[in-house]
Design an enzyme around this catalytic site. Structure first.
Site, PDB file in Angstrom:
ATOM      1  N   ASN A  18       0.410   0.756   5.827  1.00  0.00           N
ATOM      2  CA  ASN A  18       1.098  -0.055   4.816  1.00  0.00           C
ATOM      3  C   ASN A  18       1.839  -1.166   5.548  1.00  0.00           C
ATOM      4  O   ASN A  18       2.664  -0.868   6.418  1.00  0.00           O
ATOM      5  CB  ASN A  18       2.085   0.832   4.046  1.00  0.00           C
ATOM      6  CG  ASN A  18       3.030   0.043   3.140  1.00  0.00           C
ATOM      7  OD1 ASN A  18       4.121   0.505   2.856  1.00  0.00           O
ATOM      8  ND2 ASN A  18       2.625  -1.111   2.686  1.00  0.00           N
ATOM      9  N   GLY A  19       1.528  -2.400   5.204  1.00  0.00           N
ATOM     10  CA  GLY A  19       2.219  -3.521   5.844  1.00  0.00           C
ATOM     11  C   GLY A  19       1.248  -4.618   6.210  1.00  0.00           C
ATOM     12  O   GLY A  19       0.139  -4.687   5.668  1.00  0.00           O
ATOM     13  N   CYS A  60       0.854  -1.183   0.000  1.00  0.00           N
ATOM     14  CA  CYS A  60       0.000   0.000   0.000  1.00  0.00           C
ATOM     15  C   CYS A  60       0.889   1.231   0.000  1.00  0.00           C
ATOM     16  O   CYS A  60       2.070   1.146   0.304  1.00  0.00           O
ATOM     17  CB  CYS A  60      -0.858   0.046   1.267  1.00  0.00           C
ATOM     18  SG  CYS A  60      -2.016  -1.314   1.429  1.00  0.00           S
ATOM     19  N   TYR A  96      12.259  -4.190  -6.517  1.00  0.00           N
ATOM     20  CA  TYR A  96      11.105  -4.049  -7.398  1.00  0.00           C
ATOM     21  C   TYR A  96      10.034  -3.069  -6.947  1.00  0.00           C
ATOM     22  O   TYR A  96       9.559  -2.259  -7.746  1.00  0.00           O
ATOM     23  CB  TYR A  96      10.477  -5.447  -7.611  1.00  0.00           C
ATOM     24  CG  TYR A  96       9.075  -5.419  -8.134  1.00  0.00           C
ATOM     25  CD1 TYR A  96       8.826  -5.079  -9.454  1.00  0.00           C
ATOM     26  CD2 TYR A  96       8.001  -5.695  -7.299  1.00  0.00           C
ATOM     27  CE1 TYR A  96       7.529  -5.015  -9.934  1.00  0.00           C
ATOM     28  CE2 TYR A  96       6.710  -5.641  -7.779  1.00  0.00           C
ATOM     29  CZ  TYR A  96       6.475  -5.299  -9.093  1.00  0.00           C
ATOM     30  OH  TYR A  96       5.203  -5.236  -9.550  1.00  0.00           O
ATOM     31  N   GLY A 108      -0.484   0.166  -4.935  1.00  0.00           N
ATOM     32  CA  GLY A 108      -1.781  -0.440  -4.697  1.00  0.00           C
ATOM     33  C   GLY A 108      -2.808   0.154  -5.634  1.00  0.00           C
ATOM     34  O   GLY A 108      -2.886   1.376  -5.759  1.00  0.00           O
TER      35      GLY A 108
END
Ligand code: SF4
Length: 471
Positions: free
Chosen positions: A111-112, A10, A252, A37
């Site tokens: 995020n996570g 995210c 990436y 996301g």
């Protein structure tokens, strides 16, 4: 995009700008984080009297129009772009969330992935909470909304003692913007400044996108509180002991123009390609990279090997997540809808094809087939990361252990399955050198199976729905 990508997690963004309304800056910042996301997006703002929110399914541009932006008033706000790492991609799970507790109302973006959300939920039972989502984020949000402590630093330290996993948080009250990075610092978070405005963002590229300066990365275990009086910070644990940034951010996930662990991701990726050329040299005519994420590594490979870099695959940029369900004929086209081949460039050539990772191997084999069908003489696959053998429990949707091709086959068998003439992966040693790693400061569990904290092996992204369904 690699040929077959692990799914990003995210993106979070927050800003306090006493000089202007912030909804448009958040909207622009989220654009720079869209790659993290694409399932839902949302913005909350505060005019110091009330928090307003708009969130929904789809890309940022699908969720917001001009009129909805006008409803989002205030000089303080946060934004979120989501890929579901726990919970389904339903509208109710779109973030930011708004929750209330003993510490008042907060709007919350995460995020996570938290690996002990069941345990945390039990610890909140005394508050008689009615949950409206099936995501772990809501549980963490209620943890913060009900945490003990006289200020957000004490409350955050209280929460950090209990929450296990990866969490970069951006949340706000009606007057304060708060950022938190978990004690391992698995997911990125950085601080920026623009005149009197302070900004928090998952990646530094989002700061540049709104014209802000990068100030620094938030430390692992750090809580930062931003008010109109400035920025205050407190650190829960020391960086040297525990830092475990996700190494896939370098390989990436992050944009190449983002600074991750002090390194520009683009330069790290070029070094990965250079190391790959030294480790797995081969005689060939051209080097091509899989657009877009493997291009820097392909350039690095070409630089070091002296073999010309050229474009051979052109990505069809606007084919991605759509609301159209493809029919059978279009599904069978598969990678042909994602990439076009420059046939005249690759015809009869011995090609070094560089990608940043191989997950299941299925799509990689289709791209190699596509290149061979288009006239390539030989395809020598080079991968700028080691073989992925274990799933991720920290916010990245890889695949299950049994789906990971490198978990099932050795390198020679993978080469045969994907149909390459030769195959070489970057070693872990050279990967760590490429990212200038110090003191074992990266999580690399998907390559080694050694997780930085103990994990539940039966964890899956829908586990909170399953708990709900059982009740
Ligand atoms: Fe990143 Fe892999 Fe660690 Fe997940 S397991 S946080 S993808 S390095």
């Amino acid at each position: 995009m690699a040929i077959e990508s692990p799914k990003e997690e995210c993106g979070v963004f927050g800003i306090l700008n006493p000089q202007e309304q912030v909804a448009e800056s958040i909207y622009l910042g989220l654009f720079a984080l869209q790659h993290r996301g694409q399932e839902s997006a949302g913005i909350s703002t505060s005019d110091h009297l009330k928090i307003s929110k708009k969130a929904g399914l789809g890309l940022i541009a699908n969720v917001f129009d001009q009129f909805q932006m006008e409803d989002l008033k205030g000089d303080l706000g946060i934004g979120h772009t989501r890929y579901s790492t726990t919970g389904r991609d339903s509208e109710e799970n779109s973030q930011p969330l708004i929750v209330s507790g003993i510490n008042g109302e907060i709007s919350f973006g995460h995020n996570g992935n938290v690996i002990n959300s069941g345990e945390l939920k039990e610890s909140l039972e005394q508050f008689d909470i009615t949950y409206s989502t099936t995501s772990d984020t809501e549980i963490i949000a209620y943890m913060y909304a009900n945490a003990l402590g006289n200020n957000w630093f004490e409350r955050s330290n209280y929460c950090m003692r209990s929450i296990k996993g990866a969490y970069s948080l951006v949340f706000m009250t009606k007057d304060e913007l708060i950022g938190v990075r978990d004690p391992l610092g698995i997911r990125p978070l950085c601080l920026g400044k623009m005149n009197d405005a302070w900004i928090l963002a998952s990646e530094s590229s989002a700061l540049a996108h709104i014209g802000a300066e990068f100030v620094r990365e938030i430390e692992n275990g750090e809580t930062i509180v931003i008010t109109k009086d400035g920025v205050e910070s407190s650190i829960f644990s020391s960086k040297s002991k525990n830092h475990k940034m996700c190494i896939f951010e370098q390989i990436y996930f992050s944009r190449p123009d983002s600074i991750i662990n002090g390194q520009l991701a683009y330069e790290s990726r070029v070094r990965m390609g250079e190391s790959l050329a030294e480790e797995h040299p081969i005689d060939a005519d051209i080097v091509i990279g899989v657009p877009d994420s493997a291009i820097p590594a392909a350039i690095g490979y070409a630089n070091k090997s002296g073999i010309s870099y050229t474009e051979g695959l052109i990505r069809n940029r606007y084919v991605g997540r759509t609301f159209i369900s493809p029919n059978q004929r279009l599904r069978e086209l598969g990678v042909r809808t994602k990439f076009n081949v420059l046939k005249d460039v690759i015809k009869d050539k011995k090609i070094i094809l560089v990608d940043d990772s191989i997950v299941r191997g299925t799509t990689t084999s289709r791209v190699i087939e596509l290149l061979k069908d288009s006239g390539a003489a030989e395809i020598h696959m080079r991968v700028s990361s080691p073989p992925i053998t274990s799933p991720c429990y920290f916010g990245v949707d890889m695949a299950s252990t049994t789906e990971l091709i490198a978990n099932n086959f050795d390198n020679e068998s993978i080469r045969k399955v994907i149909g390459a003439d030769s195959l070489g992966f970057l070693s872990m040693e050279n990967l760590l050198t490429s990212v200038n790693s110090e003191d074992n400061d990266y999580c690399r569990a998907c390559f080694t199976g050694e997780y930085p904290i103990p994990i539940q092996l039966d964890f899956d992204k829908f586990h909170l729905e399953k708990i709900k369904e059982k009740k």
